[in-house]
Motif scaffolding. Sequence first.
Motif, PDB file in Angstrom:
ATOM      1  N   THR A  17      -0.689 -11.043   3.703  1.00 42.75           N
ATOM      2  CA  THR A  17      -1.992 -11.625   3.375  1.00 42.75           C
ATOM      3  C   THR A  17      -3.029 -10.574   2.984  1.00 42.75           C
ATOM      4  O   THR A  17      -4.102 -10.923   2.487  1.00 42.75           O
ATOM      5  CB  THR A  17      -2.527 -12.424   4.569  1.00 42.75           C
ATOM      6  OG1 THR A  17      -2.568 -11.563   5.722  1.00 42.75           O
ATOM      7  CG2 THR A  17      -1.645 -13.639   4.853  1.00 42.75           C
ATOM      8  N   ALA A  18      -2.728  -9.303   3.203  1.00 36.76           N
ATOM      9  CA  ALA A  18      -3.671  -8.233   2.814  1.00 36.76           C
ATOM     10  C   ALA A  18      -3.740  -8.187   1.284  1.00 36.76           C
ATOM     11  O   ALA A  18      -2.762  -8.530   0.594  1.00 36.76           O
ATOM     12  CB  ALA A  18      -3.217  -6.897   3.371  1.00 36.76           C
ATOM     13  N   PRO A  19      -4.875  -7.766   0.724  1.00 34.33           N
ATOM     14  CA  PRO A  19      -5.010  -7.735  -0.739  1.00 34.33           C
ATOM     15  C   PRO A  19      -3.967  -6.827  -1.406  1.00 34.33           C
ATOM     16  O   PRO A  19      -3.805  -5.677  -1.017  1.00 34.33           O
ATOM     17  CB  PRO A  19      -6.414  -7.170  -0.968  1.00 34.33           C
ATOM     18  CG  PRO A  19      -7.124  -7.322   0.326  1.00 34.33           C
ATOM     19  CD  PRO A  19      -6.088  -7.307   1.406  1.00 34.33           C
ATOM     20  N   MET A  20      -3.252  -7.374  -2.386  1.00 33.93           N
ATOM     21  CA  MET A  20      -2.287  -6.580  -3.134  1.00 33.93           C
ATOM     22  C   MET A  20      -3.056  -5.760  -4.166  1.00 33.93           C
ATOM     23  O   MET A  20      -3.969  -6.261  -4.807  1.00 33.93           O
ATOM     24  CB  MET A  20      -1.236  -7.441  -3.834  1.00 33.93           C
ATOM     25  CG  MET A  20      -0.130  -6.584  -4.372  1.00 33.93           C
ATOM     26  SD  MET A  20       1.441  -7.352  -4.876  1.00 33.93           S
ATOM     27  CE  MET A  20       1.102  -9.011  -5.216  1.00 33.93           C
ATOM     28  N   ILE A  34      -9.465  10.051   1.718  1.00 29.18           N
ATOM     29  CA  ILE A  34      -9.555   9.248   0.492  1.00 29.18           C
ATOM     30  C   ILE A  34     -10.182   7.876   0.707  1.00 29.18           C
ATOM     31  O   ILE A  34     -10.437   7.161  -0.263  1.00 29.18           O
ATOM     32  CB  ILE A  34      -8.175   9.088  -0.189  1.00 29.18           C
ATOM     33  CG1 ILE A  34      -7.153   8.456   0.752  1.00 29.18           C
ATOM     34  CG2 ILE A  34      -7.691  10.421  -0.728  1.00 29.18           C
ATOM     35  CD1 ILE A  34      -5.795   8.207   0.123  1.00 29.18           C
ATOM     36  N   GLY A  35     -10.407   7.498   1.922  1.00 32.36           N
ATOM     37  CA  GLY A  35     -11.012   6.194   2.168  1.00 32.36           C
ATOM     38  C   GLY A  35      -9.997   5.072   2.025  1.00 32.36           C
ATOM     39  O   GLY A  35      -8.815   5.252   2.306  1.00 32.36           O
ATOM     40  N   PRO A  36     -10.443   3.891   1.577  1.00 31.24           N
ATOM     41  CA  PRO A  36      -9.525   2.739   1.499  1.00 31.24           C
ATOM     42  C   PRO A  36      -8.274   3.080   0.682  1.00 31.24           C
ATOM     43  O   PRO A  36      -8.357   3.726  -0.355  1.00 31.24           O
ATOM     44  CB  PRO A  36     -10.360   1.670   0.797  1.00 31.24           C
ATOM     45  CG  PRO A  36     -11.772   2.055   1.066  1.00 31.24           C
ATOM     46  CD  PRO A  36     -11.775   3.562   1.098  1.00 31.24           C
ATOM     47  N   HIS A  37      -7.152   2.651   1.197  1.00 37.08           N
ATOM     48  CA  HIS A  37      -5.876   2.918   0.529  1.00 37.08           C
ATOM     49  C   HIS A  37      -4.903   1.790   0.863  1.00 37.08           C
ATOM     50  O   HIS A  37      -5.221   0.891   1.633  1.00 37.08           O
ATOM     51  CB  HIS A  37      -5.324   4.291   0.939  1.00 37.08           C
ATOM     52  CG  HIS A  37      -5.195   4.461   2.414  1.00 37.08           C
ATOM     53  ND1 HIS A  37      -6.262   4.818   3.218  1.00 37.08           N
ATOM     54  CD2 HIS A  37      -4.148   4.289   3.246  1.00 37.08           C
ATOM     55  CE1 HIS A  37      -5.872   4.878   4.475  1.00 37.08           C
ATOM     56  NE2 HIS A  37      -4.599   4.555   4.519  1.00 37.08           N
ATOM     57  N   ALA A  38      -3.741   1.883   0.261  1.00 35.97           N
ATOM     58  CA  ALA A  38      -2.744   0.824   0.408  1.00 35.97           C
ATOM     59  C   ALA A  38      -1.476   1.376   1.046  1.00 35.97           C
ATOM     60  O   ALA A  38      -1.194   2.572   0.974  1.00 35.97           O
ATOM     61  CB  ALA A  38      -2.421   0.238  -0.968  1.00 35.97           C
ATOM     62  N   PHE A  39      -0.729   0.464   1.643  1.00 36.10           N
ATOM     63  CA  PHE A  39       0.566   0.791   2.222  1.00 36.10           C
ATOM     64  C   PHE A  39       1.632  -0.084   1.564  1.00 36.10           C
ATOM     65  O   PHE A  39       1.345  -1.197   1.121  1.00 36.10           O
ATOM     66  CB  PHE A  39       0.567   0.509   3.729  1.00 36.10           C
ATOM     67  CG  PHE A  39      -0.280   1.453   4.526  1.00 36.10           C
ATOM     68  CD1 PHE A  39       0.204   2.694   4.911  1.00 36.10           C
ATOM     69  CD2 PHE A  39      -1.570   1.098   4.898  1.00 36.10           C
ATOM     70  CE1 PHE A  39      -0.585   3.567   5.651  1.00 36.10           C
ATOM     71  CE2 PHE A  39      -2.358   1.955   5.642  1.00 36.10           C
ATOM     72  CZ  PHE A  39      -1.863   3.201   6.020  1.00 36.10           C
TER      73      PHE A  39
END
Length: 185
Positions: A102-105, A66-71
């Motif tokens: 600091t990672a993008p929300m 899926i490529g870029p994703h969030a945790f």
Amino acid sequence: MNKTDLRRQYRAARKAFVAALPKGEREALERNLAEVVAPALTLVHMAGSYAAVGDEIDPTWIEKRIGPHAFPRIAGPDIVFHQAEWSELKPGFQNIPEPPATAPMVHPDVLLVPLLAVTLSGVRLGQGRGYYDRALAALRRRQPVLAIGLAWECQIAPTLVAEPWDMPLDMIATPQRLVDCRKSR
């Protein structure tokens, strides 16, 4: 059976299942999970995933597709999602890997959800703190979100009691099948 006993039962079943897998079979099943769930991910803009711990089914092969994703990251009584790479994750609450603050929300439109047990109608039994129920409720107030529970087949329960605050899953993916829970509600 109460929820504490159910959690104990399904943790033990999951642990025994994974422990009994022949060498290399776990990875093969998790790779197959990515194939099984792929049709549900065709229109994903931003997925929320999780860092599997212990014998939880690992979504890494899905994440690669899926490529870029969030945790998720624990923020007080809630979890929020930050777009991050695996290399950025550090041990957080209960030593579970999480992204830096600091990672993008972001606000995922697809959420891959860990679980202890689940019914085919999407009733989920989690760890018992309600983090994913609150997160899913908050996300759904913002936009439509497809919630997909990831499980080993041994985690499919015949019945579970849903509390008023429990958020139903839309789909369940195991290495063997993809179930659209919305069809049975």
